[in-house]
Design a protein around this motif. Sequence first.
Motif, mmCIF file in Angstrom:
data_model
loop_
_atom_site.group_PDB
_atom_site.id
_atom_site.type_symbol
_atom_site.label_atom_id
_atom_site.label_comp_id
_atom_site.label_asym_id
_atom_site.label_seq_id
_atom_site.Cartn_x
_atom_site.Cartn_y
_atom_site.Cartn_z
ATOM 1 N N UNK A 156 30.977 -29.767 73.757
ATOM 2 C CA UNK A 156 31.067 -28.509 74.500
ATOM 3 C C UNK A 156 29.786 -28.298 75.308
ATOM 4 N N UNK A 157 28.628 -28.569 74.697
ATOM 5 C CA UNK A 157 27.376 -28.278 75.413
ATOM 6 C C UNK A 157 27.208 -29.195 76.629
ATOM 7 N N UNK A 158 27.598 -30.459 76.495
ATOM 8 C CA UNK A 158 27.497 -31.342 77.666
ATOM 9 C C UNK A 158 28.431 -30.848 78.782
ATOM 10 N N UNK A 159 29.607 -30.408 78.379
ATOM 11 C CA UNK A 159 30.548 -29.934 79.398
ATOM 12 C C UNK A 159 30.097 -28.613 80.025
ATOM 13 N N UNK A 160 29.380 -27.800 79.241
ATOM 14 C CA UNK A 160 28.799 -26.573 79.830
ATOM 15 C C UNK A 160 27.829 -26.962 80.947
ATOM 16 N N UNK A 161 27.064 -28.020 80.690
ATOM 17 C CA UNK A 161 26.094 -28.489 81.673
ATOM 18 C C UNK A 161 26.792 -28.915 82.973
ATOM 19 N N UNK A 162 27.867 -29.704 82.825
ATOM 20 C CA UNK A 162 28.533 -30.210 84.021
ATOM 21 C C UNK A 162 29.309 -29.117 84.753
ATOM 22 N N UNK A 163 29.782 -28.132 84.002
ATOM 23 C CA UNK A 163 30.458 -27.008 84.658
ATOM 24 C C UNK A 163 29.445 -26.240 85.519
ATOM 25 N N UNK A 164 28.236 -26.056 84.982
ATOM 26 C CA UNK A 164 27.192 -25.384 85.775
ATOM 27 C C UNK A 164 26.821 -26.215 87.010
ATOM 28 N N UNK A 165 26.794 -27.532 86.812
ATOM 29 C CA UNK A 165 26.540 -28.448 87.931
ATOM 30 C C UNK A 165 27.567 -28.194 89.045
ATOM 31 N N UNK A 166 28.821 -28.051 88.640
ATOM 32 C CA UNK A 166 29.893 -27.812 89.624
ATOM 33 C C UNK A 166 29.756 -26.439 90.272
ATOM 34 N N UNK A 167 29.450 -25.440 89.457
ATOM 35 C CA UNK A 167 29.320 -24.069 89.979
ATOM 36 C C UNK A 167 28.192 -24.005 91.022
ATOM 37 N N UNK A 168 27.082 -24.689 90.729
ATOM 38 C CA UNK A 168 25.943 -24.690 91.672
ATOM 39 C C UNK A 168 26.299 -25.357 93.004
ATOM 40 N N UNK A 169 27.287 -26.224 92.966
ATOM 41 C CA UNK A 169 27.683 -26.931 94.200
ATOM 42 C C UNK A 169 28.992 -26.410 94.759
#
Length: 342
Positions: A156-169
């Motif tokens: 879950x925590x790794x996916x939280x990171x990548x979701x934020x990556x997507x949101x920032x872009x």
Amino acid sequence: MMISRVDDRVLFNIPKVELHCHLELAYRPSTMKLWAVEDGDLQEGCSDEEFKTKYMVLSPMIDLPTVLQKFLVTRDRIKSIERIEQLAFEACEDMYIISNVRILELRYAPSFVLEVFPELGADKLHEAIVRGCARAETKYPMAVGLICVLQRVKSVSENEYWADFAIERKGEILGLDLADDEVNYPPDVFAHIFQKAKSKGLGITVHAGEPSLPQAPRNIITSIEKLGSDRIGHGVQSIHDHKVIDILIETGIPLELCPTSNVLTKAVDRIESHPLAELMDLGVRTTINSDDPGVMGISLMTEYDKAHNTLGLSLKQLELCNRWAAHASFICKEKKEKVWPL
Ligand SMILES: [Zn+2]
């Protein structure tokens, strides 16, 4: 039902929308073969058969590990920024040239590529994909958008990171997806991640109801009710559950169906029993997609040929699928309008 075979040209001439295509597996086979030889994974002068045996999934899978091995060997080849840009450009170019695709959404999982090539860096990887797609958009009358894929096999925590990556872009990345092993990883634990992405304006699509499992209908409902799915990846098993069908009709949430892929992964027994036509007749918004064209040796045209000549969809029905897909695409209206009569 009378099924009339039409000329490929007639099917080609339908302007198409592709919503469900994994970039990592959407390579041009001739390019992938070249890279395999360059890397010493295949011998110089090897036959196309040798390449297919090692890289492609052309008949229904015997077991998951066999298929995964082909995904992994493919991933090992996309190890440089130059190759990634070329992969993205050619995926777009082939969609336009082979299948007359005008609206194209490509999805990729940064965690999948970076797992083996962390030195590439997420930003450089993403920028290379954006460049490749932009080049194709300049050259052809097509609109391309990107979706960030989260892998449900990751924490879950790794996916939280990548979701934020997507949101920032946001803007370059239009949506968030959840993919991988649906058998052992239900969607529920990722709900908060998808809710956050949705609240930030990303589109949501979730792989759900793909393999034939007792929990398949529940996964579709969870994806809609808890993850806020705007579209469902596959959802082919919905045909076995009236409640799911009712929800899909009521909400108008479209299914991203991928007929050949569903046969190769044994989600359906054989192409003749694919429920595309039945779902459409029931009133579900169906869209037609290629999923993994490179590794599966197909194009979107293959799927239209099967939809029309095997499953009996009329040309009007194929056009309706595209209308629904164009409407459901996460690409902004202004960009879509330039290439598509909305
Ligand atoms: Zn998929």
